[in-house]
Design a protein around this motif. Sequence first.
Motif, PDB file in Angstrom:
ATOM      1  N   LEU A  70       0.860  -1.183   0.000  1.00 30.34           N
ATOM      2  CA  LEU A  70       0.000   0.000   0.000  1.00 30.34           C
ATOM      3  C   LEU A  70       0.896   1.232   0.000  1.00 30.34           C
ATOM      4  CD1 LEU A  70      -2.710  -0.952   2.689  1.00 30.34           C
ATOM      5  CD2 LEU A  70      -2.505  -1.701   0.309  1.00 30.34           C
ATOM      6  N   THR A  71       0.670   2.127  -0.955  1.00 27.70           N
ATOM      7  CA  THR A  71       1.445   3.365  -1.015  1.00 27.70           C
ATOM      8  C   THR A  71       0.508   4.519  -1.334  1.00 27.70           C
ATOM      9  OG1 THR A  71       3.430   4.399  -1.967  1.00 27.70           O
ATOM     10  CG2 THR A  71       1.998   3.199  -3.489  1.00 27.70           C
ATOM     11  N   GLY A  72       1.022   5.741  -1.235  1.00 33.03           N
ATOM     12  CA  GLY A  72       0.191   6.897  -1.517  1.00 33.03           C
ATOM     13  C   GLY A  72       0.819   8.188  -1.035  1.00 33.03           C
ATOM     14  N   GLU A  73       0.082   9.278  -1.242  1.00 37.15           N
ATOM     15  CA  GLU A  73       0.547  10.629  -0.925  1.00 37.15           C
ATOM     16  C   GLU A  73      -0.676  11.533  -0.824  1.00 37.15           C
ATOM     17  OE1 GLU A  73       2.843  11.671  -4.412  1.00 37.15           O
ATOM     18  OE2 GLU A  73       1.264  10.852  -5.701  1.00 37.15           O
ATOM     19  N   GLY A  74      -0.449  12.803  -0.598  1.00 31.86           N
ATOM     20  CA  GLY A  74      -1.566  13.731  -0.480  1.00 31.86           C
ATOM     21  C   GLY A  74      -2.364  13.847  -1.757  1.00 31.86           C
ATOM     22  N   LYS A  75      -1.670  14.108  -2.865  1.00 35.31           N
ATOM     23  CA  LYS A  75      -2.332  14.238  -4.166  1.00 35.31           C
ATOM     24  C   LYS A  75      -1.537  13.492  -5.219  1.00 35.31           C
ATOM     25  CE  LYS A  75      -3.870  17.569  -7.664  1.00 35.31           C
ATOM     26  NZ  LYS A  75      -3.945  18.999  -8.048  1.00 35.31           N
ATOM     27  N   SER A  76      -2.191  12.610  -5.928  1.00 39.17           N
ATOM     28  CA  SER A  76      -1.539  11.866  -7.004  1.00 39.17           C
ATOM     29  C   SER A  76      -2.016  12.415  -8.352  1.00 39.17           C
ATOM     30  CB  SER A  76      -1.859  10.371  -6.917  1.00 39.17           C
ATOM     31  OG  SER A  76      -1.269   9.797  -5.766  1.00 39.17           O
ATOM     32  N   ASP A  77      -1.051  12.842  -9.164  1.00 36.54           N
ATOM     33  CA  ASP A  77      -1.350  13.323 -10.511  1.00 36.54           C
ATOM     34  C   ASP A  77      -0.211  12.901 -11.425  1.00 36.54           C
ATOM     35  OD1 ASP A  77       0.731  15.057  -9.898  1.00 36.54           O
ATOM     36  OD2 ASP A  77      -0.595  16.724  -9.412  1.00 36.54           O
ATOM     37  N   ARG A  78      -0.110  13.500 -12.580  1.00 39.79           N
ATOM     38  CA  ARG A  78       0.905  13.088 -13.547  1.00 39.79           C
ATOM     39  C   ARG A  78       2.324  13.240 -13.008  1.00 39.79           C
ATOM     40  NH1 ARG A  78      -0.569  12.060 -18.839  1.00 39.79           N
ATOM     41  NH2 ARG A  78      -2.818  12.200 -19.191  1.00 39.79           N
ATOM     42  N   GLN A  79       2.542  14.220 -12.114  1.00 39.04           N
ATOM     43  CA  GLN A  79       3.871  14.395 -11.532  1.00 39.04           C
ATOM     44  C   GLN A  79       4.280  13.192 -10.680  1.00 39.04           C
ATOM     45  OE1 GLN A  79       4.807  18.070  -9.607  1.00 39.04           O
ATOM     46  NE2 GLN A  79       3.813  19.320 -11.169  1.00 39.04           N
TER      47      GLN A  79
ATOM     48  N   LYS B 199       6.996  -4.188  -9.517  1.00 39.42           N
ATOM     49  CA  LYS B 199       6.713  -4.880 -10.782  1.00 39.42           C
ATOM     50  C   LYS B 199       7.733  -5.978 -11.048  1.00 39.42           C
ATOM     51  CE  LYS B 199       4.330  -1.357 -13.584  1.00 39.42           C
ATOM     52  NZ  LYS B 199       4.495  -0.428 -14.738  1.00 39.42           N
ATOM     53  N   VAL B 200       8.974  -5.690 -10.749  1.00 41.65           N
ATOM     54  CA  VAL B 200      10.046  -6.650 -11.011  1.00 41.65           C
ATOM     55  C   VAL B 200       9.829  -7.938 -10.238  1.00 41.65           C
ATOM     56  CG1 VAL B 200      12.537  -7.062 -10.809  1.00 41.65           C
ATOM     57  CG2 VAL B 200      11.693  -4.804 -11.497  1.00 41.65           C
ATOM     58  N   LEU B 201       9.246  -7.814  -9.026  1.00 40.61           N
ATOM     59  CA  LEU B 201       9.037  -8.975  -8.168  1.00 40.61           C
ATOM     60  C   LEU B 201       7.593  -9.470  -8.189  1.00 40.61           C
ATOM     61  CD1 LEU B 201      11.222  -7.802  -5.152  1.00 40.61           C
ATOM     62  CD2 LEU B 201      11.787  -9.540  -6.839  1.00 40.61           C
ATOM     63  N   ASN B 202       6.797  -8.897  -9.110  1.00 40.79           N
ATOM     64  CA  ASN B 202       5.403  -9.322  -9.287  1.00 40.79           C
ATOM     65  C   ASN B 202       4.581  -9.195  -8.000  1.00 40.79           C
ATOM     66  OD1 ASN B 202       5.631 -10.097 -12.077  1.00 40.79           O
ATOM     67  ND2 ASN B 202       6.752 -11.918 -11.391  1.00 40.79           N
ATOM     68  N   VAL B 203       4.780  -8.095  -7.287  1.00 40.66           N
ATOM     69  CA  VAL B 203       3.992  -7.820  -6.086  1.00 40.66           C
ATOM     70  C   VAL B 203       2.971  -6.737  -6.416  1.00 40.66           C
ATOM     71  CG1 VAL B 203       4.048  -7.085  -3.676  1.00 40.66           C
ATOM     72  CG2 VAL B 203       5.973  -8.372  -4.634  1.00 40.66           C
ATOM     73  N   ASP B 204       1.710  -6.984  -6.085  1.00 36.94           N
ATOM     74  CA  ASP B 204       0.655  -6.000  -6.352  1.00 36.94           C
ATOM     75  C   ASP B 204       0.851  -4.744  -5.512  1.00 36.94           C
ATOM     76  OD1 ASP B 204      -0.687  -7.506  -8.231  1.00 36.94           O
ATOM     77  OD2 ASP B 204      -2.009  -8.454  -6.762  1.00 36.94           O
ATOM     78  N   VAL B 205       0.489  -3.592  -6.096  1.00 33.64           N
ATOM     79  CA  VAL B 205       0.597  -2.309  -5.399  1.00 33.64           C
ATOM     80  C   VAL B 205      -0.733  -1.581  -5.461  1.00 33.64           C
ATOM     81  CG1 VAL B 205       1.806  -0.104  -5.235  1.00 33.64           C
ATOM     82  CG2 VAL B 205       3.027  -2.128  -6.047  1.00 33.64           C
ATOM     83  N   ALA B 206      -1.208  -1.115  -4.308  1.00 36.26           N
ATOM     84  CA  ALA B 206      -2.429  -0.318  -4.230  1.00 36.26           C
ATOM     85  C   ALA B 206      -2.061   1.133  -3.957  1.00 36.26           C
ATOM     86  CB  ALA B 206      -3.339  -0.835  -3.127  1.00 36.26           C
TER      87      ALA B 206
ATOM     88  N   SER C 166      -2.612  -2.017  -9.016  1.00 34.76           N
ATOM     89  CA  SER C 166      -3.699  -2.998  -8.992  1.00 34.76           C
ATOM     90  C   SER C 166      -4.993  -2.411  -8.429  1.00 34.76           C
ATOM     91  CB  SER C 166      -3.285  -4.210  -8.139  1.00 34.76           C
ATOM     92  OG  SER C 166      -2.140  -4.821  -8.685  1.00 34.76           O
ATOM     93  N   PHE C 167      -4.860  -1.445  -7.528  1.00 37.75           N
ATOM     94  CA  PHE C 167      -6.020  -0.797  -6.917  1.00 37.75           C
ATOM     95  C   PHE C 167      -5.713   0.697  -6.802  1.00 37.75           C
ATOM     96  CE2 PHE C 167      -5.404  -5.043  -5.253  1.00 37.75           C
ATOM     97  CZ  PHE C 167      -6.617  -5.655  -5.535  1.00 37.75           C
ATOM     98  N   VAL C 168      -6.689   1.527  -7.135  1.00 36.30           N
ATOM     99  CA  VAL C 168      -6.505   2.984  -7.107  1.00 36.30           C
ATOM    100  C   VAL C 168      -7.706   3.605  -6.407  1.00 36.30           C
ATOM    101  CG1 VAL C 168      -6.191   5.064  -8.486  1.00 36.30           C
ATOM    102  CG2 VAL C 168      -5.223   2.891  -9.281  1.00 36.30           C
ATOM    103  N   ARG C 169      -7.464   4.202  -5.227  1.00 37.49           N
ATOM    104  CA  ARG C 169      -8.584   4.757  -4.461  1.00 37.49           C
ATOM    105  C   ARG C 169      -8.179   6.015  -3.704  1.00 37.49           C
ATOM    106  NH1 ARG C 169     -11.209  -0.621  -1.511  1.00 37.49           N
ATOM    107  NH2 ARG C 169     -11.596  -1.798  -3.417  1.00 37.49           N
TER     108      ARG C 169
END
Length: 394
Positions: A301-310, A325-332, A350-353
């Motif tokens: 699980l990762t994230g930040e305040g605002k996710s955009d093209r930057q 990706k290299v280790l085939n681990v899903d990321v939300a 894999s998940f975007v919320r």
Amino acid sequence: MERQGYLHVFSIFVETHFAMLTIVAAFDSFKGCMTAQEACHAVAEALPDHKVIELPLSDGGEGLLDVFVNVIGGSLIKVSAHDALMRPCEAEYFLSSDGKVAFVEMARVCGLEIVPLKYRNPELTTTFGLGEIIADALSRGCREFVIGVGGSATNDAGTGMMQALGYFFMGKGDKDIFETMCGKLLPEVESIDETNVAPQLGDSKFTIVCDVENPLYGSNGAAFVFAPQKGADMKMVERLDKALRCFSHGAIEANEKGAGAAGGVGFAFRRFFNADLKRGIDVVLDLLQFDEVIKGASIILTGEGKSDRQTLMGKVASGVLNRAKVLNVDVALLSGSIAEPSLFSDCGFSFVRSINEGCDLPLEKQMETNVAMRNLSVAARKLISDIKQNQPNT
């Protein structure tokens, strides 16, 4: 289906529905809202029935020093310095336990968040305080520096920092520019006197951790891209860009990736200190041995305040995704707000919320730390519940 196939399907069913999952919480700070540590802790608190590995991250700006403090043995050093407005302040940096490596977060002394809104002016702010920190570390015998330069309030091409380290900037007629160097004074520099430069600098190694790849000047340079958020109007931006171009005298380092970081500090380190400029998130992930940590993880699980093209241009979330990706681990991706969610799904998340999904509170309330942590906890719980029920929502 053969017996082995049945066993494989059954093992997946057991893992997703009953067993403890291994979840890596690898968050950046939610600017003005949650620190990276608080975000990771909110996830851990929300999922007590699972193994949650907390990895607070930074891409070179806010929170970088905290990352170093958490993973490296050593001590915080406090030093009297000056902020970007040359106001006396108490700054700090981290010194490794053997005293050989200093870890510095520039934003702690020359950061934009330290400068009151009405006083933000990149023609007048200075990096002098950063030089004072480096000088203090040198006096303690330190000869290796890892410096995060994100989040600065400055646009002086690192000249204030250099001045604090003994460089003299000469104007017309070889007259010393006695004022503290800032962006406004760059066009006055005719030459640089290195006679009184601290000799220890020649034996020192600098690694500059930055989150941008901009050159020093031009339409994609320090002034045009970053000075507006530091308080510059368009006329000031044009003056600053001209000043940076003039100061560089066509040096090849001005066009290198990262030269425009922190208003030209990247250029100063490359041109005068032969520093290595590295992408911040890669330095941090290597330091934390991220690739080893995520082996066998059920999800990150990762994230930040605002996710955009930057976000996809070297920020924390993109760095995490590339390694996973290299280790085939899903990321939300769980962020405060998400522009163009499909963009992130297409890139491989894999998940975007948004953690504020379904929250009717006004933005200023959502930005309160306790509310943000609660919303992140709820979002993390719901995501893992959906995964266990095999009903993901993206």
